[in-house]
Motif scaffolding. Structure first.
Motif, PDB file in Angstrom:
ATOM      1  N   ALA A  69       9.225 -15.999  33.322  1.00  0.00           N
ATOM      2  CA  ALA A  69       9.041 -14.602  33.747  1.00  0.00           C
ATOM      3  C   ALA A  69       8.055 -13.939  32.797  1.00  0.00           C
ATOM      4  O   ALA A  69       7.920 -14.335  31.639  1.00  0.00           O
ATOM      5  CB  ALA A  69      10.383 -13.862  33.720  1.00  0.00           C
ATOM      6  N   ASN A  70       7.349 -12.918  33.298  1.00  0.00           N
ATOM      7  CA  ASN A  70       6.365 -12.268  32.427  1.00  0.00           C
ATOM      8  C   ASN A  70       6.239 -10.768  32.681  1.00  0.00           C
ATOM      9  O   ASN A  70       5.242 -10.150  32.302  1.00  0.00           O
ATOM     10  CB  ASN A  70       4.984 -12.922  32.600  1.00  0.00           C
ATOM     11  N   TYR A  71       7.247 -10.178  33.332  1.00  0.00           N
ATOM     12  CA  TYR A  71       7.189  -8.746  33.660  1.00  0.00           C
ATOM     13  C   TYR A  71       8.551  -8.155  33.356  1.00  0.00           C
ATOM     14  O   TYR A  71       9.582  -8.776  33.626  1.00  0.00           O
ATOM     15  CB  TYR A  71       6.844  -8.578  35.147  1.00  0.00           C
ATOM     16  N   PHE A  72       8.565  -6.934  32.786  1.00  0.00           N
ATOM     17  CA  PHE A  72       9.822  -6.412  32.248  1.00  0.00           C
ATOM     18  C   PHE A  72       9.933  -4.904  32.399  1.00  0.00           C
ATOM     19  O   PHE A  72       9.008  -4.174  32.056  1.00  0.00           O
ATOM     20  CB  PHE A  72       9.899  -6.785  30.761  1.00  0.00           C
ATOM     21  N   TRP A  73      11.088  -4.466  32.931  1.00  0.00           N
ATOM     22  CA  TRP A  73      11.497  -3.066  32.856  1.00  0.00           C
ATOM     23  C   TRP A  73      12.549  -2.983  31.756  1.00  0.00           C
ATOM     24  O   TRP A  73      13.610  -3.598  31.875  1.00  0.00           O
ATOM     25  CB  TRP A  73      12.123  -2.607  34.170  1.00  0.00           C
ATOM     26  N   PRO A  74      12.304  -2.221  30.705  1.00  0.00           N
ATOM     27  CA  PRO A  74      13.227  -2.232  29.559  1.00  0.00           C
ATOM     28  C   PRO A  74      14.483  -1.405  29.802  1.00  0.00           C
ATOM     29  O   PRO A  74      14.571  -0.624  30.750  1.00  0.00           O
ATOM     30  CB  PRO A  74      12.382  -1.616  28.439  1.00  0.00           C
ATOM     31  N   ALA A  75      15.450  -1.586  28.904  1.00  0.00           N
ATOM     32  CA  ALA A  75      16.679  -0.796  28.931  1.00  0.00           C
ATOM     33  C   ALA A  75      16.340   0.688  28.948  1.00  0.00           C
ATOM     34  O   ALA A  75      15.373   1.127  28.323  1.00  0.00           O
ATOM     35  CB  ALA A  75      17.530  -1.132  27.709  1.00  0.00           C
ATOM     36  N   MET A  76      17.158   1.490  29.675  1.00  0.00           N
ATOM     37  CA  MET A  76      16.710   2.847  29.978  1.00  0.00           C
ATOM     38  C   MET A  76      17.752   3.942  29.849  1.00  0.00           C
ATOM     39  O   MET A  76      17.403   5.112  29.791  1.00  0.00           O
ATOM     40  CB  MET A  76      16.183   2.888  31.421  1.00  0.00           C
ATOM     41  N   TRP A  77      19.055   3.602  29.765  1.00  0.00           N
ATOM     42  CA  TRP A  77      20.044   4.675  29.863  1.00  0.00           C
ATOM     43  C   TRP A  77      20.324   5.391  28.551  1.00  0.00           C
ATOM     44  O   TRP A  77      20.840   6.502  28.536  1.00  0.00           O
ATOM     45  CB  TRP A  77      21.337   4.160  30.486  1.00  0.00           C
TER      46      TRP A  77
END
Length: 265
Positions: free
Chosen positions: A36-44
């Motif tokens: 994998a090479n795409y990331f939405w990071p932790a957000m809360w």
């Protein structure tokens, strides 16, 4: 990584002193090992770019393309808005366009040197619907102004910056009502929070230059039920639905919501 507490956040605090680049090094390594090479990071409860400026630099160094979640436009996390709520004002584009546009511009300026896929469009404050109406004219203004900002910040046509628009929950109503993003934008379809894809593109829709992607949940927090603490997604169902997506041309970008990671990885 979506609902990052308690597992992911506690692991980061206990081992790395916080949700920072030292922790994300291991997440990026995990992603690369999984191809994998795409990331939405932790957000809360965290802000990837501001909590530790080394995090986006490290992502770029390791070849991880960064984005932000379906309701966090223009490389700005929701936590960044909450930290500036008095300064930015209401999260209401109809009444507060200028200050929200400036908030968007600052996000693009900060991250313009890195490889990003920019989330466009807009939802309400805190991952909610903007209103009970499907205001396609307002969404047209939002997307047009966002692309204008992208063009101004990068100095290149907006189409040269990868962008996504996620048809999550009520956002699909805008698409069903006839609203269309520019052809170069990748459209993410979503599952129905029970692991079934809500729609697939028809033959004409598959001709889009920006193509189609999917935002798929194995962790879900919300009505009518949460699946945060239990992996309820059957492997057979996931295989069936993702195969269906691929067979219908949904192949540009795949994103998997793994919650706070344990045991979803």
């Amino acid at each position: 990584i979506n609902d990052e507490w308690p597992s992911f956040g506690t692991w980061c605090n206990n081992n790395f002193g916080g949700v920072n680049a030292k922790a994300y090094y291991h997440i990026f390594e995990l992603l690369l090992r999984l191809k994998a090479n795409y990331f939405w990071p932790a957000m809360w409860a965290t802000a990837f770019n501001e909590d530790d400026p080394e995090s986006p630099r490290l992502a770029d160094e390791m070849g991880i393309v960064m984005g932000t979640s379906h309701h966090e436009p223009m490389m700005r996390s929701h936590q960044e808005y909450l930290h500036r709520k008095e300064q930015v004002g209401p999260w209401d584009y109809a009444t507060n366009k200028e200050r929200i546009d400036q908030f968007f511009r600052e996000g693009m300026e900060r991250n313009k040197e890195y490889d990003n896929i920019v989330t466009i469009g807009m939802r309400g404050d805190g991952d909610e619907a903007m209103s009970d109406k499907t205001d396609t004219r307002l969404m047209e203004r939002i997307v047009a102004n966002q692309r204008k900002i992208i063009r101004q910040v990068t100095g290149r046509p907006a189409k040269e910056t990868p962008q996504v628009w996620a048809l999550y929950k009520e956002v699909q109503d805008y698409y069903d009502a006839g609203f269309r993003v520019p052809d170069d934008v990748t459209i993410l379809v979503s599952d129905d929070n029970w692991g079934d894809i809500r729609r697939v593109p028809n033959a004409e829709e598959r001709k889009r230059k920006g193509g189609w992607g999917i935002y798929y949940h194995v962790d879900y927090v919300g009505a009518p039920r949460n699946s945060k603490w239990l992996n309820i997604t059957q492997t057979q169902q996931m295989y069936e639905q993702l195969s269906l997506a691929y067979d219908f041309g949904i192949e540009k970008l795949w994103l998997l919501n793994v919650g706070d990671l344990k045991p979803m990885e």
